[in-house]
Design an enzyme around this catalytic site. Sequence first.
Site, PDB file in Angstrom:
ATOM      1  N   SER A 142      43.035  42.013  45.071  1.00 42.34           N
ATOM      2  CA  SER A 142      44.093  41.021  45.286  1.00 42.34           C
ATOM      3  C   SER A 142      44.347  40.990  46.794  1.00 42.34           C
ATOM      4  O   SER A 142      43.958  41.932  47.511  1.00 42.34           O
ATOM      5  CB  SER A 142      45.349  41.491  44.552  1.00 42.34           C
ATOM      6  OG  SER A 142      46.501  40.812  45.021  1.00 42.34           O
ATOM      7  N   TYR A 155      51.417  47.943  41.827  1.00 45.95           N
ATOM      8  CA  TYR A 155      50.339  46.941  41.909  1.00 45.95           C
ATOM      9  C   TYR A 155      49.653  47.018  43.270  1.00 45.95           C
ATOM     10  O   TYR A 155      48.424  47.032  43.370  1.00 45.95           O
ATOM     11  CB  TYR A 155      50.933  45.552  41.677  1.00 45.95           C
ATOM     12  CG  TYR A 155      49.921  44.437  41.499  1.00 45.95           C
ATOM     13  CD1 TYR A 155      49.301  44.212  40.267  1.00 45.95           C
ATOM     14  CD2 TYR A 155      49.592  43.590  42.556  1.00 45.95           C
ATOM     15  CE1 TYR A 155      48.382  43.178  40.108  1.00 45.95           C
ATOM     16  CE2 TYR A 155      48.674  42.557  42.396  1.00 45.95           C
ATOM     17  CZ  TYR A 155      48.080  42.351  41.167  1.00 45.95           C
ATOM     18  OH  TYR A 155      47.171  41.330  41.009  1.00 45.95           O
TER      19      TYR A 155
HETATM   20  P1  NAD Z   1      45.830  37.256  32.687  1.00 47.69           P
HETATM   21  O1  NAD Z   1      47.114  37.829  32.206  1.00 47.69           O
HETATM   22  O2  NAD Z   1      45.577  35.791  32.516  1.00 47.69           O
HETATM   23  O3  NAD Z   1      44.594  38.039  32.040  1.00 47.69           O
HETATM   24  C1  NAD Z   1      44.546  39.428  32.006  1.00 47.69           C
HETATM   25  C2  NAD Z   1      43.745  39.861  30.795  1.00 47.69           C
HETATM   26  O4  NAD Z   1      43.647  41.281  30.832  1.00 47.69           O
HETATM   27  C3  NAD Z   1      44.426  39.483  29.450  1.00 47.69           C
HETATM   28  O5  NAD Z   1      43.485  38.817  28.606  1.00 47.69           O
HETATM   29  C4  NAD Z   1      44.834  40.831  28.878  1.00 47.69           C
HETATM   30  O6  NAD Z   1      44.767  40.886  27.448  1.00 47.69           O
HETATM   31  C5  NAD Z   1      43.798  41.755  29.507  1.00 47.69           C
HETATM   32  N1  NAD Z   1      44.219  43.155  29.519  1.00 47.69           N
HETATM   33  C6  NAD Z   1      45.426  43.667  29.880  1.00 47.69           C
HETATM   34  N2  NAD Z   1      45.444  44.987  29.704  1.00 47.69           N
HETATM   35  C7  NAD Z   1      44.210  45.344  29.252  1.00 47.69           C
HETATM   36  C8  NAD Z   1      43.599  46.578  28.894  1.00 47.69           C
HETATM   37  N3  NAD Z   1      44.286  47.726  28.941  1.00 47.69           N
HETATM   38  N4  NAD Z   1      42.328  46.559  28.471  1.00 47.69           N
HETATM   39  C9  NAD Z   1      41.629  45.390  28.389  1.00 47.69           C
HETATM   40  N5  NAD Z   1      42.155  44.202  28.699  1.00 47.69           N
HETATM   41  C10 NAD Z   1      43.429  44.178  29.117  1.00 47.69           C
HETATM   42  O7  NAD Z   1      45.759  37.671  34.225  1.00 47.69           O
HETATM   43  P2  NAD Z   1      44.875  37.142  35.464  1.00 47.69           P
HETATM   44  O8  NAD Z   1      45.810  36.507  36.408  1.00 47.69           O
HETATM   45  O9  NAD Z   1      43.668  36.425  35.013  1.00 47.69           O
HETATM   46  O10 NAD Z   1      44.478  38.556  36.112  1.00 47.69           O
HETATM   47  C11 NAD Z   1      43.172  39.092  36.059  1.00 47.69           C
HETATM   48  C12 NAD Z   1      43.008  40.046  37.220  1.00 47.69           C
HETATM   49  O11 NAD Z   1      43.160  39.334  38.447  1.00 47.69           O
HETATM   50  C13 NAD Z   1      44.019  41.194  37.268  1.00 47.69           C
HETATM   51  O12 NAD Z   1      43.385  42.374  37.675  1.00 47.69           O
HETATM   52  C14 NAD Z   1      45.002  40.728  38.336  1.00 47.69           C
HETATM   53  O13 NAD Z   1      45.667  41.795  38.945  1.00 47.69           O
HETATM   54  C15 NAD Z   1      44.055  40.020  39.278  1.00 47.69           C
HETATM   55  N6  NAD Z   1      44.696  39.079  40.172  1.00 47.69           N
HETATM   56  C16 NAD Z   1      45.425  38.044  39.694  1.00 47.69           C
HETATM   57  C17 NAD Z   1      46.014  37.165  40.588  1.00 47.69           C
HETATM   58  C18 NAD Z   1      46.839  35.997  40.118  1.00 47.69           C
HETATM   59  O14 NAD Z   1      47.545  35.439  40.953  1.00 47.69           O
HETATM   60  N7  NAD Z   1      46.778  35.608  38.859  1.00 47.69           N
HETATM   61  C19 NAD Z   1      45.868  37.339  41.968  1.00 47.69           C
HETATM   62  C20 NAD Z   1      45.119  38.423  42.422  1.00 47.69           C
HETATM   63  C21 NAD Z   1      44.532  39.277  41.513  1.00 47.69           C
END
Ligand code: NAD
Length: 260
Positions: A142, A155
Amino acid sequence: MRLDGKVALVTGAASGIGKRIAEVYADNGAAVAIADLNLDGANAAASEIAKKGGKAIGIRMDVTSEQEVDDGVAAVVRQLGSVDILVSNAGIQIVNPIEKFPYADWKKLMTIHVDGAFLTTRACLRQMYARGKGGAIIYMGSVHSKEASKLKAPYVAAKHALIGLAKVVAKEGAEHGVRANVICPGFVRTPLVEKQIPEQAKELGISEDDVVRKVMLKDTVDGEFTTVDDVAACALFFAGFETNALTGQSLVVSHGWFMQ
Ligand code: NAD
């Protein structure tokens, strides 16, 4: 950059960023394992890919469970033949100021992001080393792998840790042809971020619109969210980049929010 003949395991791919990466990998020729806590969501994402002519399977995997990770990776190898690409993407967000942060929430977040990355990396490296054909390990970091924000202590700590892990994988993996990278997105409008908007508004005492404009997108060059397509394009680039030239590197994808 095509991924024909490759097998990719993407964790947390029932939703958001991971789901789009799985689709883009499948569009570019990879067979994809969609691993998630949410098996129904993983199966639904896999059948959407299959309807478009791609190859995908859903796998139930809690990335914090050593047994489920080891069994899940073995199942991918059984069903798809190998694991050539791991995208360690599963993640959650919990916001609170440090003085109010429950220890249980700190541990929950650290376990999913850091232990989950370790366990999936270890299981995939064992397969990659045994097969002798190399591979790519990609971590979903991130901007918070490089920069801090209020309310996000675990985080920010966890996302910084992934950069350290990727550098070690780059060094240890090199002799086996395994590369490691981190993608560092800015705010992407997925369920993870939708949930934070009202939470941050309450904690900071501002409107939801101000959370978006004055907190999340304040420092971007264009006031735009990063998109799942922006991130998936980078994930395709790292997966398909065959030499060691970029191993150990992290790439910020944030519409100019954070510049190195
Ligand atoms: P999201 O909530 O849409 O998807 C996350 C997925 O992870 C969900 O399907 C959930 O069921 C799954 N998950 C959660 N805990 C789990 C576990 N213990 N085992 C297996 N699966 C699990 O979120 P997203 O925004 O797509 O985030 C995905 C990644 O991207 C994360 O690591 C997040 O930190 C990172 N990220 C997101 C953003 C943002 O702005 N959305 C920015 C930077 C980084």
